[in-house]
Design an enzyme around this catalytic site. Structure first.
Site, PDB file in Angstrom:
ATOM      1  CB  SER A 229     142.442  36.008  77.699  1.00 14.21           C
ATOM      2  OG  SER A 229     143.041  37.228  77.372  1.00 14.21           O
ATOM      3  CG  ASN A 230     139.648  40.198  76.098  1.00  9.38           C
ATOM      4  OD1 ASN A 230     140.099  40.682  77.127  1.00  9.38           O
ATOM      5  ND2 ASN A 230     139.868  40.744  74.922  1.00  9.38           N
TER       6      ASN A 230
END
Length: 645
Positions: A328-329
């Protein structure tokens, strides 16, 4: 010893600061001038209690937010340094005091002694005093919370049926990039069986806006049993919440500070009440510097290894293998670190990365997220077989309201709801969404994830402080009538170990002053969309912040594996991994892309029966990608596999 035929780079860190021996001294005091900022003290106290999970919607929304991230800076601060300009550690790396802890005999590095059964337990590990937990209790609950927010812990699920038990030590510090207002938390886990013959460091980057253990499920079971050191970073976000009314927040140990003491995060801009948090209110836009956070965490790991094994020092880029991994991030962060040219990082594995590039098909999260927030409630009515929860009745009511609102403004065609929904769906198709991503994103609508993420990111990208949000959003504890109220010591005590880094969660609500009676969230969503499409000064600030996060090419010769679920509805691979991989491959970089059928964004959601029946976990493929880059580094003549096993 394993060696690399490449330019050697010696690590040059700052000396450890002396610590006071005064009675009552808390070991995390340190001198703030190390960070090129006016004198400041950061201490060590914090407290915890379970988050507010009175409804399934709140619980799952909190879980989802935990897996998504970013933050804001003073407007007179110069733009962040491009990732390709590798910062020299002697000028840019600044570490506070290092706190060492031992984890053996009923405790360990992978699960804090909880084991798989303890992690599966829905009840959080207890605190002896709910208003004043110990540092050890906070760590245990933080590891429990982060495992549960990220991994598929079902029997036979993606986490497997047995976790390794790895004894060792942890070394925690606060690190700060040059020019940053706020530090990022870094924790090195050093197994007792660290392999000195084949030196290895794995950098695990927190997903979403989580705290430093936010990627423990991603990397610990793979790295620690191999004898690798594992270094974690919250990449400038994390769960350092700040009570604007009392001035209280977590210290370096995660405990709530005593009155009059400055916590780790204390925003320069104050407001009358509510909650501030680093992601939204640091005014640093840390997403612009994700790559540098990853790089600095690797530097910290080498420094600690130098300290712990002086006879084998120095540990450098030339003699220590460094692999960066995140989802994800965190996946976006390791791809930004891949741009840095100094050769410190040897391989990268990025799962479902939040990344955007200057290439066909790529769109920034704030762009497609604000479009989805407006259209998806209506468009989902044109799709059948949506995953549950959220409940069909919830979605239908919200969707019908949104269809009617947009039709009344002339933004949708159609005489009835069905026709309006088809038009909304067609608009999303034209924007690049496919039906798999839209079904996978049902939870983002049902649990109001888009609005929560966008409100935070707008503040981060525009570098707005508390009380400055251009759409008026703010965060606070609320009473039964939804009105802001004071926090309690027990609520504050939950922040560091259980906070996702983006409220709502832990009883903190997102407050919208534009909220109306019919289609109540649309006005706020329109305001957020205008920050992308409009011409206001605030919109220019937000778009400038987004532009600073655009990724470039990985350096030549760096092995990179990208793993992404084809049903990801939060970060659709069509906007992120697909254009990034195409750009990198066209430039001749060693990048392979593994799309994973029937995988959505949140492995933890597979505990819900309908999600578990229709989707597969992504983390096992991330671990397979780590195996692949390890084999590639062992044999430079080998090739990365073109597809996941």
């Amino acid at each position: 010893m394993w060696q690399r035929n490449r330019r050697r780079r010696a690590y040059c860190g700052l000396p450890r600061l002396p610590q006071s021996t005064a009675p009552g001294y808390a070991p995390s005091w340190y001198e703030g001038t190390v960070f090129r900022r006016r004198r400041r003290v950061i201490v060590a106290h914090m407290n915890i209690l379970p988050p507010n999970t009175r409804t399934l919607g709140c619980a799952l929304a909190t879980l989802m937010l935990a897996a998504c991230g970013t933050s804001p800076m003073r407007t007179d601060t110069p733009p962040s340094t491009p990732a390709t300009a590798a910062p020299d550690s002697s000028r840019h790396a600044a570490f506070g005091p290092i706190r060492e802890s031992v984890h053996r005999d009923g405790d360990d590095l992978v699960s804090a002694g909880l084991g798989l059964e303890g992690l599966r337990n829905a009840s959080a590990p207890a605190f002896a005093d709910p208003a004043a937990p110990t540092v050890a209790e906070l760590r245990r609950r933080a590891i429990w919370s982060n495992w549960r927010g990220i991994a598929d812990l079902r029997p036979g699920g993606g986490a497997g049926d047995e976790l390794p038990v790895v004894a060792g030590r942890e070394f925690a510090t606060l690190a700060r990039l040059e020019g940053a207002n706020e530090p990022h938390r870094v924790v090195l886990q050093l197994p007792d069986a660290f392999d000195l013959e084949q030196r290895c460091v794995v950098v695990a980057v927190a997903s979403g806006s989580r705290g430093p253990y936010g990627a423990i499920a991603v990397a610990a079971p793979w790295a620690l049993p191999r004898g690798c050191a594992l270094v974690h970073t919250d990449k400038g976000a994390g769960s350092d919440y700040f009570d604007l009314a009392t001035g209280l927040g977590p210290d370096a140990n995660g405990q709530i500070v005593a009155p009059g003491i400055t916590p780790v995060f204390a925003p320069a801009q104050q407001a009358e009440g509510g909650i501030a948090f680093k992601h939204a209110h640091s005014r640093d836009n840390p997403e612009a510097d994700w790559g540098r956070h990853v790089h600095q965490a690797a530097q910290f790991a080498l420094r600690v290894l130098d300290d712990q094994y002086p006879a084998q020092a120095p540990f450098t880029a030339a003699n220590t293998r460094v692999i960066a991994v995140g989802i994800s991030n965190g996946g976006g962060a390791v791809l930004r670190a891949a741009e840095i040219e100094d050769g410190l990082i040897d391989a990268v594995v990025a799962g479902e990365p939040n990344i955007h590039v200057d290439a066909p098909g790529s769109r920034a999260l704030f762009d497609y997220g604000s479009l989805a927030a407006r259209l998806m409630p209506c468009a989902l009515l044109a799709l059948d077989d949506l995953p549950q929860p959220p409940l069909t009745a919830q979605l239908r009511s919200l969707g019908e309201q949104r269809c009617a609102s947009l039709r009344a403004r002339g933004e949708l065609a159609g005489a009835d709801v069905a026709a309006q929904a088809r038009d909304a769906l067609q608009q999303l198709h034209a924007a690049g969404f496919d039906d798999a991503a839209l079904r996978g994103g049902t939870s983002s609508v049902g649990f109001d994830l888009w609005r929560a993420v966008l409100a935070t990111y707008a503040s981060a990208y525009g570098r707005f402080g508390p009380g400055e949000h251009p759409c008026g959003f703010r965060w606070a504890l609320v009473d039964a009538d939804g009105q802001p109220r004071a926090t309690t010591a027990q609520e504050q005590a939950t922040w560091w170990s259980e906070g996702s880094g983006i409220p709502p969660g832990n009883g903190i609500a997102l407050l919208d002053p534009q909220r109306g009676e019919t289609d109540p969230d649309l006005a706020g969503i329109d305001c957020l969309r205008a920050l992308w499409e409009g011409n206001s000064e605030a919109a220019e600030r937000v778009r400038a912040g987004v532009a600073q996060t655009r990724a470039g090419l990985p350096r030549e010769g760096l092995p990179v594996v990208i793993v992404h679920g084809q049903d990801d509805g939060l970060i659709p691979m069509a906007f992120s991994s697909v254009p990034y991989a195409a750009m990198a491959q066209a430039a001749g970089r060693e990048v392979v892309f593994w799309p994973v059928p029937a995988a959505q964004h949140f492995d933890a959601f597979l505990a819900l029966p309908d999600y578990g029946a229709r989707y597969v976990p992504l983390l096992p493929k991330v671990h397979a990608a780590l195996d692949a880059v390890w084999a590639r580094l062992q044999d430079p003549a080998a090739h990365l596999p073109d597809a996941a096993p």
